[in-house]
Design an enzyme around this catalytic site. Structure first.
Site, PDB file in Angstrom:
ATOM      1  N   THR B 146      25.694 -46.827  -2.739  1.00 45.37           N
ATOM      2  CA  THR B 146      26.615 -46.646  -3.873  1.00 45.37           C
ATOM      3  C   THR B 146      26.118 -47.558  -4.997  1.00 45.37           C
ATOM      4  O   THR B 146      25.227 -47.166  -5.745  1.00 45.37           O
ATOM      5  CB  THR B 146      28.086 -46.965  -3.494  1.00 45.37           C
ATOM      6  OG1 THR B 146      28.150 -48.257  -2.905  1.00 45.37           O
ATOM      7  CG2 THR B 146      28.633 -45.921  -2.543  1.00 45.37           C
ATOM      8  N   THR B 179      32.399 -54.271   3.152  1.00 39.23           N
ATOM      9  CA  THR B 179      32.549 -52.869   2.767  1.00 39.23           C
ATOM     10  C   THR B 179      31.258 -52.189   2.943  1.00 39.23           C
ATOM     11  O   THR B 179      30.372 -52.296   2.107  1.00 39.23           O
ATOM     12  CB  THR B 179      32.841 -52.695   1.295  1.00 39.23           C
ATOM     13  OG1 THR B 179      34.058 -53.278   1.049  1.00 39.23           O
ATOM     14  CG2 THR B 179      32.929 -51.226   0.942  1.00 39.23           C
ATOM     15  N   ASN B 378      32.518 -54.735 -11.946  1.00 41.40           N
ATOM     16  CA  ASN B 378      33.743 -54.290 -11.308  1.00 41.40           C
ATOM     17  C   ASN B 378      34.888 -54.031 -12.263  1.00 41.40           C
ATOM     18  O   ASN B 378      35.959 -53.598 -11.850  1.00 41.40           O
ATOM     19  CB  ASN B 378      34.157 -55.286 -10.225  1.00 41.40           C
ATOM     20  CG  ASN B 378      33.237 -55.173  -9.040  1.00 41.40           C
ATOM     21  OD1 ASN B 378      33.160 -54.121  -8.418  1.00 41.40           O
ATOM     22  ND2 ASN B 378      32.490 -56.230  -8.761  1.00 41.40           N
ATOM     23  N   SER B 383      35.507 -46.151 -14.373  1.00 41.90           N
ATOM     24  CA  SER B 383      35.691 -45.454 -15.645  1.00 41.90           C
ATOM     25  C   SER B 383      34.391 -44.810 -16.084  1.00 41.90           C
ATOM     26  O   SER B 383      33.412 -44.788 -15.376  1.00 41.90           O
ATOM     27  CB  SER B 383      36.220 -46.417 -16.706  1.00 41.90           C
ATOM     28  OG  SER B 383      35.649 -47.692 -16.553  1.00 41.90           O
TER      29      SER B 383
END
Lengths: 383, 383
Positions: B146, B179, B378, B383
């Protein structure tokens, strides 16, 4: 008006030269009575600064006649020498204002791990004692600032009596207490026991619910001194309400002035099975760095709210969580709710509501966003 | 070599169009046996993504034949529709690789709260199945990225058998698990019980000790699949050691690639009364935003270390704490030790040692500094 809003109190402050900047850095607050009843709460950090250890002992008999406060050095993690420095501060203050050392509370704030320049501190105490006056509250509030951009004072009144106070704190703001020094005064007549109960109840739902950056200080101190000079003894509930008003006012001033922050965030947790659950969830949300970054970027990222809730032990069903940001319920039943583009985050104040749908209890935690300015300010502080 | 370093495994990945960037975003890992034994550990966050819920059930019988992974969307907080999407991913994968859906684990990563574009996902599964090969491990590792700047793989070998793995993760890195998605494979022959014990022991002291930003994800998954195709059944201790080696290697790659970080920080806590105490203190230090800012600014601010230790319930005496930063004991007996200007913090790696002087237990936590880049990355992510 600060700590001299209530009758019976004198204050004064000087530039003692503890701060390299030359700004005011030493203050005295003196209770001229007739009562000297007092109460205090201190950091729950197990690493406690020398002045905290001293003041705890001084307060043990519920009586304080004077407070000496300095900025420019926390006198924390300073070993036996630091303990001696705190004792000397109390003794010099006692001498200057004609009380005994065990009636003097000591408060220090600034960098951890550095000894105070005691020659300047003791000379400053003598000089500040010469400046004591019933109008000295404002200058005392200025002298306790560290990275605060403004000084903080608040006042509340009952019929014929007053509670006033001053606070400092802009970083290391977290529970237990925020990193702060607070001195509250009142001319109400109240025993040390009544003052203690009023102070604990007020602090529990104000300063203890500020969690700006999750970092708990070694020096946090909140003192409440009563002179009794109004001759009025308000009911405990009445006194608690006034103390609460002043504490809440000062707590919100701390959040408004937090280091590098661009947003003031109120996290309201409702529908909780218990107040403890509501506080745990509120703190977890308030401490989530990713969410704090998102809100800084004006991004209503409710997924980060849910991910913070999920780390708690509170009672909830993950498929029945609702979250509103500035009044828009962007998360319903643990999934996307109203459109996120309805949320306006352009203002400085953000209201975040979490409904756990598991009971009737609630709590509010106040926090700030996480900004590049916070990083900058705190990566350069000690150098 | 990643997940296809061990014999018996195929992998493949495609650009399914889930990511707006057009980067690879869908991968399959298939176990061709003869064994299909498997183990897994999942996030301890109570808000769990649909694929985590699915994979937990699929693993209940200790058997997994295939894993489908996508980046570009976490399928977390997506309600009943999201659960259906995870089921469809398993069914399509089962169809494409000729197994049953309850043998398929599903892993998703990306933004929380958004449904996956299922038309693209299912077409991607079919296309990835066509690309399955014993050389596909590398492209699978690339497709699960990611915000990772590099893909992460690791391999360890025993006599005649191999453990390989891939990982993704760059933010929301914290305990429970960081994560991340991790798939480990081995051609060793081992029962689901032996795999489970080896995986839990390895994860406990590797991924569970990474605490980059204190934020725990909804999607963390670590899977270990054994094909048994080497025909060798190593002893449990031998297998655990190899799995640990691969997990540690991948965990350190996660810390090295953490979002916006400029420092990799190893917090070693020694002299603890128990391992639990050491972990609690390590985590508290690793999560202290003020300290992380200070280390970013190359400031050896040991006072912030002590203030973090003081918030724990570990056994220690505040006047007998020692702290070293990059080998310099800047804090001795809870106060200033060797001169702070002896500490060189100019490198990327920082070693912080806390000696609680209360026992013989120890633990290491890995973390990062807090930077303006972290805030930037972050505050703009969704957005």
């Amino acid at each position: 008006m600060s700590v001299t809003a209530a009758r019976g109190f004198l204050a004064g402050a000087v530039r003692a030269g503890i701060k390299e900047s030359g700004d005011p850095d030493l203050a005295l607050v003196v209770n001229r009575g007739p009562s000297r009843a007092a109460a205090g709460v201190f950091t729950s950090n197990r690493v406690q600064a020398a002045p905290v250890r001293w003041s705890r002992r001084a307060l043990a008999d519920g009586r304080i006649s004077a407070v000496v406060l300095n900025s420019g050095g926390a006198n924390a993690c300073t070993g036996p020498g630091g303990a001696e420095d705190a004792r000397v501060m109390a003794e010099r203050t006692a001498l200057a204002v004609e009380v005994t050392p065990d009636e003097v509370a000591v408060c220090s704030t600034g960098l951890i791990g550095v000894r105070l320049p005691m020659g300047r501190v003791t000379a400053g105490i003598t000089a500040a004692a010469d400046r004591l006056s019933p109008e000295g509250g404002e200058e005392a509030a200025v002298a306790i600032k560290t990275t605060d951009s403004v000084h903080k004072t608040a006042v509340a009144s009952g019929p014929g009596w007053t509670v006033g106070g001053m606070a400092k704190g802009a970083g290391m703001l977290a529970p237990g207490l925020a990193t702060m020094l607070v001195v509250l005064t009142t001319d109400a007549d109240a025993s040390a026991e009544v003052l203690d109960a009023a102070l604990r109840e007020a602090v529990r739902t104000t300063f203890d619910r500020v969690d700006s950056d999750g970092c708990m200080s070694t020096n946090d101190t909140v003192l409440l001194l009563a002179s009794g000079s109004s001759g009025i003894a308000p009911g405990p509930a009445e006194l608690t309400a006034a103390v609460h008003t002043v504490c809440r006012d000062l707590a919100l001033q701390l959040v408004a002035d937090a280091e590098g922050a661009s947003k003031e965030i109120e996290v309201a947790v409702v529908g909780a099975a218990s107040e403890a659950d509501a506080v745990e969830v509120g703190r977890s949300v308030a401490r989530n760095n990713l969410l704090k970054c998102a809100l800084h970027g004006e991004d209503p990222n409710w997924g980060r709210v849910l991910s913070a809730i999920g780390t708690t032990s509170a009672v909830f069903d993950a498929d029945r969580l609702d979250v509103a940001i500035n009044g828009v319920w962007v998360c319903r039943d643990g999934a996307a709710g109203e459109p996120r583009d309805k949320v306006d985050l352009s203002g400085r104040r953000i209201a975040l509501t979490v409904d756990l749908r598991s009971g009737d209890s609630s709590a509010v935690i106040w926090t700030n966003d996480l900004t590049a300015e916070y990083v900058h300010e705190n990566s350069a502080y000690s150098s």
